[in-house]
Design a protein around this motif. Structure first.
Motif, PDB file in Angstrom:
ATOM      1  N   TYR A  36       7.002  11.085 -25.782  1.00 59.78           N
ATOM      2  CA  TYR A  36       6.653  12.702 -25.718  1.00 59.78           C
ATOM      3  C   TYR A  36       6.939  13.223 -26.998  1.00 59.78           C
ATOM      4  O   TYR A  36       6.378  14.202 -27.591  1.00 59.78           O
ATOM      5  CB  TYR A  36       7.679  13.374 -24.644  1.00 59.78           C
ATOM      6  CG  TYR A  36       7.213  13.156 -23.183  1.00 59.78           C
ATOM      7  CD1 TYR A  36       5.705  13.171 -23.032  1.00 59.78           C
ATOM      8  CD2 TYR A  36       7.889  12.972 -22.106  1.00 59.78           C
ATOM      9  CE1 TYR A  36       5.249  12.979 -21.616  1.00 59.78           C
ATOM     10  CE2 TYR A  36       7.769  12.762 -20.997  1.00 59.78           C
ATOM     11  CZ  TYR A  36       6.183  12.889 -20.527  1.00 59.78           C
ATOM     12  OH  TYR A  36       5.734  12.634 -19.200  1.00 59.78           O
ATOM     13  N   GLN A  45      11.917  21.005 -24.107  1.00 56.46           N
ATOM     14  CA  GLN A  45      11.138  20.377 -22.735  1.00 56.46           C
ATOM     15  C   GLN A  45      11.252  19.032 -22.569  1.00 56.46           C
ATOM     16  O   GLN A  45      11.560  18.799 -21.340  1.00 56.46           O
ATOM     17  CB  GLN A  45       9.512  20.886 -23.154  1.00 56.46           C
ATOM     18  CG  GLN A  45       9.527  22.389 -23.271  1.00 56.46           C
ATOM     19  CD  GLN A  45       9.813  23.127 -22.050  1.00 56.46           C
ATOM     20  OE1 GLN A  45       9.459  22.526 -20.866  1.00 56.46           O
ATOM     21  NE2 GLN A  45      10.363  24.257 -22.354  1.00 56.46           N
ATOM     22  N   LEU A  48      14.808  18.554 -20.977  1.00 54.64           N
ATOM     23  CA  LEU A  48      15.015  19.410 -19.808  1.00 54.64           C
ATOM     24  C   LEU A  48      14.443  18.451 -18.666  1.00 54.64           C
ATOM     25  O   LEU A  48      14.933  17.971 -17.830  1.00 54.64           O
ATOM     26  CB  LEU A  48      14.523  20.637 -19.829  1.00 54.64           C
ATOM     27  CG  LEU A  48      14.327  21.470 -18.582  1.00 54.64           C
ATOM     28  CD1 LEU A  48      15.731  21.490 -17.892  1.00 54.64           C
ATOM     29  CD2 LEU A  48      13.407  22.494 -18.519  1.00 54.64           C
ATOM     30  N   TRP A  49      13.198  18.075 -18.982  1.00 54.92           N
ATOM     31  CA  TRP A  49      12.457  17.540 -17.925  1.00 54.92           C
ATOM     32  C   TRP A  49      12.511  15.919 -17.782  1.00 54.92           C
ATOM     33  O   TRP A  49      12.748  15.244 -16.552  1.00 54.92           O
ATOM     34  CB  TRP A  49      10.715  17.857 -18.080  1.00 54.92           C
ATOM     35  CG  TRP A  49      10.501  19.049 -18.099  1.00 54.92           C
ATOM     36  CD1 TRP A  49       9.910  19.869 -18.823  1.00 54.92           C
ATOM     37  CD2 TRP A  49      10.498  19.893 -16.657  1.00 54.92           C
ATOM     38  NE1 TRP A  49       9.824  21.188 -18.435  1.00 54.92           N
ATOM     39  CE2 TRP A  49      10.052  21.044 -16.991  1.00 54.92           C
ATOM     40  CE3 TRP A  49      10.839  19.568 -15.364  1.00 54.92           C
ATOM     41  CZ2 TRP A  49      10.248  22.196 -16.004  1.00 54.92           C
ATOM     42  CZ3 TRP A  49      10.774  20.647 -14.449  1.00 54.92           C
ATOM     43  CH2 TRP A  49      10.407  21.825 -14.832  1.00 54.92           C
ATOM     44  N   THR A  50      12.838  15.239 -18.879  1.00 58.19           N
ATOM     45  CA  THR A  50      13.200  13.676 -18.714  1.00 58.19           C
ATOM     46  C   THR A  50      14.599  13.481 -17.964  1.00 58.19           C
ATOM     47  O   THR A  50      14.865  12.616 -17.364  1.00 58.19           O
ATOM     48  CB  THR A  50      13.145  13.140 -19.982  1.00 58.19           C
ATOM     49  OG1 THR A  50      13.960  13.520 -21.108  1.00 58.19           O
ATOM     50  CG2 THR A  50      11.673  13.207 -20.468  1.00 58.19           C
ATOM     51  N   PHE A  52      15.730  15.406 -15.396  1.00 56.87           N
ATOM     52  CA  PHE A  52      15.478  15.568 -14.199  1.00 56.87           C
ATOM     53  C   PHE A  52      15.063  14.090 -13.701  1.00 56.87           C
ATOM     54  O   PHE A  52      15.216  13.888 -12.434  1.00 56.87           O
ATOM     55  CB  PHE A  52      14.687  16.494 -13.813  1.00 56.87           C
ATOM     56  CG  PHE A  52      15.270  17.980 -13.694  1.00 56.87           C
ATOM     57  CD1 PHE A  52      16.235  18.237 -12.769  1.00 56.87           C
ATOM     58  CD2 PHE A  52      15.006  18.776 -14.684  1.00 56.87           C
ATOM     59  CE1 PHE A  52      16.691  19.558 -12.754  1.00 56.87           C
ATOM     60  CE2 PHE A  52      15.571  20.210 -14.527  1.00 56.87           C
ATOM     61  CZ  PHE A  52      16.334  20.520 -13.435  1.00 56.87           C
ATOM     62  N   PHE A 102       2.048  17.264 -17.822  1.00 57.26           N
ATOM     63  CA  PHE A 102       2.235  17.402 -16.568  1.00 57.26           C
ATOM     64  C   PHE A 102       1.970  16.231 -15.733  1.00 57.26           C
ATOM     65  O   PHE A 102       2.741  16.139 -14.950  1.00 57.26           O
ATOM     66  CB  PHE A 102       1.473  18.746 -16.174  1.00 57.26           C
ATOM     67  CG  PHE A 102       1.504  18.924 -14.534  1.00 57.26           C
ATOM     68  CD1 PHE A 102       2.612  19.604 -13.959  1.00 57.26           C
ATOM     69  CD2 PHE A 102       0.456  18.605 -13.662  1.00 57.26           C
ATOM     70  CE1 PHE A 102       2.705  19.758 -12.535  1.00 57.26           C
ATOM     71  CE2 PHE A 102       0.628  18.788 -12.315  1.00 57.26           C
ATOM     72  CZ  PHE A 102       1.515  19.409 -11.776  1.00 57.26           C
ATOM     73  N   LEU A 105       4.512  13.236 -16.281  1.00 60.80           N
ATOM     74  CA  LEU A 105       5.703  13.537 -15.647  1.00 60.80           C
ATOM     75  C   LEU A 105       5.741  13.633 -14.407  1.00 60.80           C
ATOM     76  O   LEU A 105       6.624  13.084 -13.823  1.00 60.80           O
ATOM     77  CB  LEU A 105       6.102  15.134 -16.243  1.00 60.80           C
ATOM     78  CG  LEU A 105       7.616  15.563 -16.121  1.00 60.80           C
ATOM     79  CD1 LEU A 105       8.399  14.630 -16.891  1.00 60.80           C
ATOM     80  CD2 LEU A 105       7.778  16.960 -16.313  1.00 60.80           C
ATOM     81  N   THR A 109       8.032  10.873 -12.417  1.00 63.20           N
ATOM     82  CA  THR A 109       8.713  11.282 -11.138  1.00 63.20           C
ATOM     83  C   THR A 109       8.715  10.306 -10.213  1.00 63.20           C
ATOM     84  O   THR A 109       9.846  10.162  -9.510  1.00 63.20           O
ATOM     85  CB  THR A 109       8.706  12.872 -10.782  1.00 63.20           C
ATOM     86  OG1 THR A 109       8.710  13.828 -12.014  1.00 63.20           O
ATOM     87  CG2 THR A 109       9.584  13.376  -9.725  1.00 63.20           C
ATOM     88  N   ILE A 380      20.377  17.896 -19.420  1.00 63.13           N
ATOM     89  CA  ILE A 380      19.300  19.066 -19.044  1.00 63.13           C
ATOM     90  C   ILE A 380      19.660  20.404 -19.938  1.00 63.13           C
ATOM     91  O   ILE A 380      18.745  20.737 -20.687  1.00 63.13           O
ATOM     92  CB  ILE A 380      19.540  19.653 -17.612  1.00 63.13           C
ATOM     93  CG1 ILE A 380      19.105  18.673 -16.660  1.00 63.13           C
ATOM     94  CG2 ILE A 380      19.181  20.932 -17.486  1.00 63.13           C
ATOM     95  CD1 ILE A 380      19.285  19.014 -15.299  1.00 63.13           C
TER      96      ILE A 380
END
Length: 424
Positions: A36, A45, A48-50, A52, A102, A105, A109, A380
């Motif tokens: 990324y 970003q 944060l998202w990785t 989660f 998007f 990700l 997930t 996060i």
């Protein structure tokens, strides 16, 4: 069918089962940060998202009984491995799309939940397909191959992507090929497992009425009735708080341009520095930690090993302020990772020592879930803090945030540790 059980030794399928377990975990939680970054996603970003993506490993204990009740462990292994291969293939394909972030990700997930389920099924199959003597014999072998998968993912795969970046001059395509390569490996090993996994008699589909026999509330309540459970939970959440923030940002720091405060390493250099030599040092620290605890006991080792985990974080403060040459980055990162592996051993052993009583397996699962939460939450916020403070002050803050975890060492109960050690 019985002939197949007798002819396939665990030495054939145990190494590959745990190699497969490590590949998606490292790609989802570590390699995703790198690709990324290379695809120019913002640090905030990414962090944060990785972060989660740790969530499935936090809560996997809640659907573990489903794996027990429906179908067989062998089927769960094969189907989840197929699904993981598909998820990685989707990630590889979408990296060249305009809205890759998007879609990839979402695929990661889903892959994280599938990977966590694969872990449950594999550990269960390990207990069913092997005798107690075989379980003891192969515990080290499965650990070695899991770690080899970590080196493959964070080292070889990243170096491959870096080399392709140079030759192809196309970063999205380079990473698509690298991630696609990992999907192909999972697919090939799926065929191997389809042919080699035995059919243990104990691995049979259970009746749905067995769900009535799973005392969820009793198990969970018994965990929280432990002596000084508040301090135990605080210890699990805080012991690696600073390190969890550092782990999430380390690759980004190594990759970022010097004018942005980073070291400006290439993708291949990060694959070697952090994903290969760093991981080898991490493994070496873990092995030494186990030997030291076996000789001196956890009670004597816990505080020194916590220092070994946290003190090397100052190397990142040094690198952020000085931006040293690559020749110095190698030993600094390796020493920090060695200390991480050494100190992490004490943490893992303590969790095992405190998982006692009638539901020790479930208690350990709860503890490891809280442990994963302790990795997710700092990750996060790490991107926001790094973006606000810059790398030098961020790493100073990381060092300061190791203090609360050190303080919890003086409050956690150690009677279970003493009892276990004196009884062995």
């Amino acid at each position: 069918m019985q002939h197949q059980v007798k002819t396939h030794s665990p030495g054939i399928f145990i190494p590959t089962l745990y190699f497969v377990a490590g590949i998606p975990y490292i790609i989802i939680n570590t390699v995703s940060v790198i690709f990324y970054k290379k695809l120019e996603v913002d640090n905030t970003q990414i962090a944060l998202w990785t972060s989660f993506l740790y969530l499935p490993w936090v809560i996997k204990m809640f659907w573990g009984p489903i794996v027990d009740i429906y179908s067989t462990k062998r089927n769960w292994i094969l189907y989840t491995q197929l699904a993981m291969s598909c998820c990685l293939a989707i990630v590889a394909f979408c990296l060249q799309l305009p809205n890759f972030f998007f879609i990839s990700l979402a695929a990661l997930t889903i892959g994280a939940f599938i990977s966590a389920t694969y872990d449950i099924a594999t550990d269960g199959f390990y207990l069913l397909a092997l005798s107690p003597e075989q379980q003891a014999f192969f515990v080290g072998i499965r650990s070695v191959f899991y770690r080899l998968a970590i080196i493959f993912g964070s080292g070889i795969l990243v170096v491959l992507a870096g080399q392709l970046e140079v030759y192809l001059d196309n970063i999205p395509l380079s990473w698509a090929i690298a991630i696609g390569f990992s999907a192909i490996i999972l697919a090939l090993l799926l065929m191997v497992h389809r042919l080699t996994l035995p059919f243990p008699d104990a691995d049979q589909q259970k009746h749905l009425e067995n769900t009535d026999k799973i005392p969820f509330l009793k198990i969970i309540s018994s965990y929280f009735q432990q002596e000084k459970v508040t301090f135990i939970i605080a210890f699990i959440l805080l012991y690696r708080f600073g390190e969890a923030m550092l782990v999430k940002m380390a690759s980004l720091f190594l990759l970022d341009k010097p004018e942005l405060g980073g070291l400006g390493l290439t993708t291949s250099e990060v694959g070697l520095v952090y994903g290969t030599f760093g991981v080898i040092s991490l493994i070496g620290g873990g092995i030494l930690g186990g030997l030291v605890i076996a000789k001196y006991g956890l009670k004597k080792c816990l505080f020194p090993m916590a220092l070994a985990l946290n003190l090397p974080n100052v190397f990142y403060v040094y690198m952020a302020y000085v931006q040293p040459p690559l020749i110095l980055v190698y030993p600094l990162v390796s020493i920090e990772q060695f200390g991480y592996g050494f100190g992490l051993t004490a943490f893992s052993v303590y969790l095992m020592y405190t998982s006692q009583g009638e539901y020790k397996t479930s208690h350990f699962a709860i503890s490891t879930g809280i442990m994963a939460l302790g990795m997710m939450l700092p990750g996060i916020i790490s991107g926001y803090l790094q973006n606000f403070l810059g790398y030098p002050l961020f790493f100073v803050l990381v060092c300061l945030l190791t203090i609360p975890g050190m303080v919890t060492l003086f409050f956690i109960p150690l009677t279970a540790v003493t009892h276990n050690q004196t009884s062995q």
